[in-house]
Motif scaffolding. Structure first.
Motif: not given
Length: 250
Positions: A139-166
């Motif tokens: 399964t995927l863990l928390s901390g996945s897809l940081p690049e996606l989150h970082q890039a989208w923060r420069e575009v809008d304020s919505y969340r563009h990836g799921n939150r995963f468990l630790t």
């Protein structure tokens, strides 16, 4: 966590026709999970969240009887066209349509992150496993897809990836069962941002646990994403934190 299962099934159904060409992460994850299982040769395997049946076919080639289960009818149809399994089941990992103790191994590769409660999914997978059998999952863990989150923060304020468990939450969800745990990072590289985004859509992973307004990516947004997206040696990257668990069922 509340999960819209029909929406997830629909997202993966839309991806079924081209899933395999984008499923590099799934194959790397599954190969690692196979390595952790060693030379295990179960008589019967349930592939829970089989997708197009890639690893169903791997198990079947080993002489194992395979039951392939997926929440998406279209994924099952694709698996059936490739003669992936001996039996096909349309169903939910959290409510498996099987009696107790039916299989020697439940195999679930990158599927349980779509469950409402991992503890319930683990209980179900152990329920259908014979005493002495195993449940192997990734399964995927928390901390996945940081690049996606970082890039989208420069575009809008919505969340563009799921939150995963630790990692700790995944272990806790296994309820004190006999568990061999391992985690790692897999980084995929792409020539441009659009290809990176298409890789997510191509495997059906565009349904969010938390909804956001449906929008079409504009040329301006794509340019801003490209400028903000972290790169390695000129390539655009997506990093995934993965957890592998093998449970022995008593």
């Amino acid at each position: 966590m509340s999960v819209n299962k029909p929406a997830i099934a629909a997202a993966f159904g839309r991806a079924a026709g081209h899933y395999d060409q984008f499923a590099g992460l799934q194959r790397q994850s599954g190969e690692q999970l196979l390595t952790l299982l060693g030379g295990t040769r179960p008589a019967t395997v349930l592939d829970a969240g089989c997708g197009t049946g890639w690893f169903s076919r791997v198990w079947r080639q080993r002489g194992t009887r395979v039951l392939a289960l997926d929440i998406s009818p279209q994924m099952l149809e694709s698996a059936a066209r490739q003669h992936s399994a001996d039996q096909y089941l349309n169903g939910d990992i959290e409510q498996l349509p099987l009696d107790d103790g039916q299989v020697d191994l439940v195999w679930s590769n990158l599927a349980v992150q779509w469950c409402s409660a991992l503890s319930g999914a683990v209980s179900e997978m152990c329920r259908v496993t014979r005493p002495g059998g195993q449940v192997a999952f990734s399964t995927l863990l928390s901390g996945s897809l940081p690049e996606l989150h970082q890039a989208w923060r420069e575009v809008d304020s919505y969340r563009h990836g799921n939150r995963f468990l630790t990692r700790e939450q995944v272990i806790a969800a296994c309820g004190g069962r006999s568990l061999a745990a391992h985690d790692t990072q897999i980084t995929l590289r792409f020539p441009d941002v659009l290809t990176a985004m298409r890789s997510l859509k191509g495997i059906g992973a565009t349904h969010l646990h938390e909804g956001r307004p449906a929008t079409t990516l504009t040329r301006g947004q794509l340019t801003r994403l490209a400028l903000a997206w972290p790169r390695q040696q000129g390539e655009y990257v997506l990093s995934y934190q993965l957890f592998y668990g093998v449970i022995r069922c008593d």
